[in-house]
Scaffold this motif. Structure first.
Motif, PDB file in Angstrom:
ATOM      1  N   ARG A 140       3.952   8.027   3.433  1.00  0.00           N
ATOM      2  CA  ARG A 140       3.270   6.827   3.816  1.00  0.00           C
ATOM      3  C   ARG A 140       2.013   6.904   3.596  1.00  0.00           C
ATOM      4  NH1 ARG A 140       1.005   4.002   8.079  1.00  0.00           N
ATOM      5  NH2 ARG A 140       0.441   1.759   7.616  1.00  0.00           N
ATOM      6  N   ILE A 141       1.088   5.980   2.759  1.00  0.00           N
ATOM      7  CA  ILE A 141       0.011   6.227   2.470  1.00  0.00           C
ATOM      8  C   ILE A 141      -0.509   5.184   2.244  1.00  0.00           C
ATOM      9  CG2 ILE A 141      -2.498   6.696   0.915  1.00  0.00           C
ATOM     10  CD1 ILE A 141      -1.055   8.812   2.031  1.00  0.00           C
ATOM     11  N   VAL A 142      -1.461   4.828   3.399  1.00  0.00           N
ATOM     12  CA  VAL A 142      -2.339   3.276   3.197  1.00  0.00           C
ATOM     13  C   VAL A 142      -3.747   3.782   2.084  1.00  0.00           C
ATOM     14  CG1 VAL A 142      -3.424   2.116   4.442  1.00  0.00           C
ATOM     15  CG2 VAL A 142      -1.813   2.844   6.051  1.00  0.00           C
ATOM     16  N   LEU A 143      -3.654   2.078   1.505  1.00  0.00           N
ATOM     17  CA  LEU A 143      -5.090   1.927   1.184  1.00  0.00           C
ATOM     18  C   LEU A 143      -5.596   1.414   0.878  1.00  0.00           C
ATOM     19  CD1 LEU A 143      -3.475   1.966  -2.881  1.00  0.00           C
ATOM     20  CD2 LEU A 143      -4.398   4.162  -1.709  1.00  0.00           C
ATOM     21  N   PRO A 144      -6.180   1.241   1.631  1.00  0.00           N
ATOM     22  CA  PRO A 144      -7.409  -0.333   3.107  1.00  0.00           C
ATOM     23  C   PRO A 144      -7.705  -0.954   1.568  1.00  0.00           C
ATOM     24  CG  PRO A 144      -7.753   1.627   3.468  1.00  0.00           C
ATOM     25  CD  PRO A 144      -6.845   2.056   2.429  1.00  0.00           C
ATOM     26  N   GLY A 145      -8.563  -2.155   2.224  1.00  0.00           N
ATOM     27  CA  GLY A 145      -9.396  -2.703   1.131  1.00  0.00           C
ATOM     28  C   GLY A 145      -8.793  -3.196  -0.176  1.00  0.00           C
ATOM     29  N   ILE A 146      -7.371  -3.191  -0.408  1.00  0.00           N
ATOM     30  CA  ILE A 146      -6.891  -3.046  -1.749  1.00  0.00           C
ATOM     31  C   ILE A 146      -6.357  -4.541  -1.390  1.00  0.00           C
ATOM     32  CG2 ILE A 146      -4.961  -2.247  -3.746  1.00  0.00           C
ATOM     33  CD1 ILE A 146      -7.903  -1.243  -3.489  1.00  0.00           C
ATOM     34  N   ASP A 147      -6.656  -6.675  -2.740  1.00  0.00           N
ATOM     35  CA  ASP A 147      -5.785  -6.918  -1.517  1.00  0.00           C
ATOM     36  C   ASP A 147      -5.260  -7.158  -3.287  1.00  0.00           C
ATOM     37  OD1 ASP A 147      -7.713  -8.025  -4.122  1.00  0.00           O
ATOM     38  OD2 ASP A 147      -9.258  -9.293  -2.404  1.00  0.00           O
ATOM     39  N   ARG A 166       3.914  -2.186  -0.950  1.00  0.00           N
ATOM     40  CA  ARG A 166       4.145  -2.910   0.022  1.00  0.00           C
ATOM     41  C   ARG A 166       2.712  -3.785   0.133  1.00  0.00           C
ATOM     42  NH1 ARG A 166       6.715  -1.581   4.715  1.00  0.00           N
ATOM     43  NH2 ARG A 166       8.378  -2.197   3.549  1.00  0.00           N
ATOM     44  N   GLN A 167       2.499  -5.295  -0.160  1.00  0.00           N
ATOM     45  CA  GLN A 167       1.051  -5.486  -0.396  1.00  0.00           C
ATOM     46  C   GLN A 167       1.206  -5.888   1.627  1.00  0.00           C
ATOM     47  OE1 GLN A 167      -1.732  -6.192  -2.784  1.00  0.00           O
ATOM     48  NE2 GLN A 167      -2.613  -6.331  -1.072  1.00  0.00           N
ATOM     49  N   ARG A 168      -0.106  -5.944   2.135  1.00  0.00           N
ATOM     50  CA  ARG A 168      -0.431  -6.619   3.201  1.00  0.00           C
ATOM     51  C   ARG A 168      -1.640  -7.672   3.235  1.00  0.00           C
ATOM     52  NH1 ARG A 168       4.000  -6.007   5.646  1.00  0.00           N
ATOM     53  NH2 ARG A 168       5.062  -3.932   6.508  1.00  0.00           N
ATOM     54  N   ARG A 169      -2.117  -8.204   3.851  1.00  0.00           N
ATOM     55  CA  ARG A 169      -3.244  -8.701   3.698  1.00  0.00           C
ATOM     56  C   ARG A 169      -4.478  -7.767   3.221  1.00  0.00           C
ATOM     57  NH1 ARG A 169      -5.739 -12.745   8.119  1.00  0.00           N
ATOM     58  NH2 ARG A 169      -7.378 -13.695   7.297  1.00  0.00           N
ATOM     59  N   ARG A 170      -4.956  -7.007   3.637  1.00  0.00           N
ATOM     60  CA  ARG A 170      -6.519  -6.619   3.290  1.00  0.00           C
ATOM     61  C   ARG A 170      -5.684  -4.998   3.337  1.00  0.00           C
ATOM     62  NH1 ARG A 170     -10.195  -8.734   8.557  1.00  0.00           N
ATOM     63  NH2 ARG A 170      -9.876 -10.287   7.969  1.00  0.00           N
ATOM     64  N   HIS A 171      -4.521  -4.641   2.573  1.00  0.00           N
ATOM     65  CA  HIS A 171      -4.434  -3.172   2.275  1.00  0.00           C
ATOM     66  C   HIS A 171      -2.799  -2.913   1.557  1.00  0.00           C
ATOM     67  CE1 HIS A 171      -2.213  -2.934   5.946  1.00  0.00           C
ATOM     68  NE2 HIS A 171      -0.913  -1.624   5.523  1.00  0.00           N
ATOM     69  N   VAL A 172      -3.000  -2.117   1.245  1.00  0.00           N
ATOM     70  CA  VAL A 172      -2.199  -1.672   0.482  1.00  0.00           C
ATOM     71  C   VAL A 172      -1.027  -0.658   0.571  1.00  0.00           C
ATOM     72  CG1 VAL A 172      -0.585  -1.141  -1.839  1.00  0.00           C
ATOM     73  CG2 VAL A 172      -1.656  -2.363  -2.079  1.00  0.00           C
ATOM     74  N   GLU A 173       0.047  -0.277   1.028  1.00  0.00           N
ATOM     75  CA  GLU A 173       1.258   1.095   1.325  1.00  0.00           C
ATOM     76  C   GLU A 173       1.450   1.128   0.432  1.00  0.00           C
ATOM     77  OE1 GLU A 173       3.410  -0.226   5.023  1.00  0.00           O
ATOM     78  OE2 GLU A 173       2.321  -0.148   6.360  1.00  0.00           O
TER      79      GLU A 173
END
Length: 362
Positions: free
Chosen positions: A176-183, A158-165
């Motif tokens: 759930r894993i968060v990948l910060p900084g991925i646009d 799932r694409q968020r504004r400043r990260h991907v889940e």
């Protein structure tokens, strides 16, 4: 020891396991200490002082209750979260095959796709190396293979504004894993890398960014095979402590049977050093562990459990540690070996250049 000094000491030690930056780990330690009583903080100081002494035996170090340790270093609680983290751990190891062929190809290049992990109870934030996303996704994203599902069945993004889940379908609570900084641009570049590595023949098992149901192929895969072999909680805990292998040229990992895990790496720290860090009474693996059979290339970590648990049929867990000698010189790049990797990295570079050009125009 003052609260600030204690927080700084704990932050430095935890960062050596997770790779977290001071701005990430210090607030976490401050918050953890606020949750602990003065007696618990005193017990932590006693352990720190005991482990600082040279030649101290592990059995002579005071034990911290696991409830205190989990506040200082959260562990994944649900089986599904543990399994997702194991899959990321294995994908991180396999990413090396793609990272070493990034032009100019080299076996001597550091090959860790993951740079740091912020551990949480219900999820974890995984920070990636600049070049890590594409190689990491090679072993994660589900696609229809020739005979079965390749990647992790049920994994969605799932694409968020400043990260991907990264999410696992049909898990409760949802892993759930968060990948910060991925646009969106980073993700598009990584997907192009994966598709070029497969010569453009990826058959993705989702329709669009996020689909909340399994494909028939994925359901058949999950009904036929276990998602993870071996003790998933151990693989998850090792993944969250991935920086114990800092300095290694690469590694592989896998679970075996119900109570065994294997960790194999090239160069870097000795088996004794890794074993000692994993059995550390604060930031090591949950529970109590004894380091046995230490040799130049091998060692075994053996879980220490009570006689009552043994009598009830519980088997102690074991972790087998293997260290291979480091490479001493780079091999000549063979064209047939590097061709597909070179094409994928050129596709990634062209996508990055296109993004930069758009940014300059705007």
């Amino acid at each position: 020891m003052s609260p600030k000094a204690l927080s700084d000491e704990l932050a430095g030690q935890r960062a050596a396991y997770t790779g977290e930056r001071p701005s990430q780990v210090r607030p976490a330690m401050d918050q953890a200490l606020c949750l602990l009583s003065s007696e618990a903080q005193g017990a932590i100081v006693d352990v720190l002082r005991a482990t600082a002494k040279e030649g101290v035996e592990a059995t002579d170090v005071p034990r911290l209750h696991d409830s205190i340790r989990r506040i200082l270093f959260p562990e994944a609680v649900s089986r599904s979260q543990q399994e997702l983290e194991v899959k990321l751990f294995i994908a991180t190891a396999e990413a090396r095959d793609h990272l070493i062929v990034r032009p100019p190809a080299s076996l001597m290049r550091p090959t860790f796709a993951v740079s740091s992990i912020e551990p949480g109870v219900q999820s974890a934030s995984v920070h990636l190396d600049r070049y890590g996303l594409g190689p990491l996704l090679m072993g994660l994203l589900p696609q229809a293979g020739q005979y079965q599902v390749d990647g992790v069945a049920g994994l969605r993004y799932r694409q968020r504004r400043r990260h991907v889940e990264l999410l696992l379908l049909e898990t409760q609570p949802q892993a759930r894993i968060v990948l910060p900084g991925i646009d969106k641009g980073d993700w598009a570049s990584a997907i192009r890398f994966v598709e070029q590595s497969h010569e453009g023949e990826c058959r993705w098992l989702w329709n669009g960014e996020y689909r909340a149901e399994l494909s028939p192929d994925e359901r058949e895969r999950l009904n036929s095979y276990r998602r993870v072999y071996g003790p998933a909680h151990l693989g998850s805990s090792l993944f969250r402590r991935h920086r114990i292998l800092a300095g290694a040229m690469g590694f592989s990992t896998r679970g075996e049977w119900k109570n065994q895990w294997k960790l194999d790496w090239i160069g870097g720290p000795s088996t004794g050093e890794v074993g000692a860090r994993l059995s550390h009474p604060i930031f090591g693996l949950p529970g109590a562990w004894d380091l046995r059979y230490v040799r130049d290339k091998t060692a075994v970590l053996h879980e220490r459990i009570s006689d009552q648990r043994l009598a009830r049929g519980h088997q102690p867990h074991e972790i087998y540690l293997f260290r291979q000698p480091p490479y001493t010189k780079d091999n000549e790049a063979q064209e047939h070996w590097y061709r597909s990797g070179w094409i994928a990295w050129k596709a990634w570079e062209s996508e990055e250049e296109r993004r930069q050009g758009r940014s300059l125009r705007h």
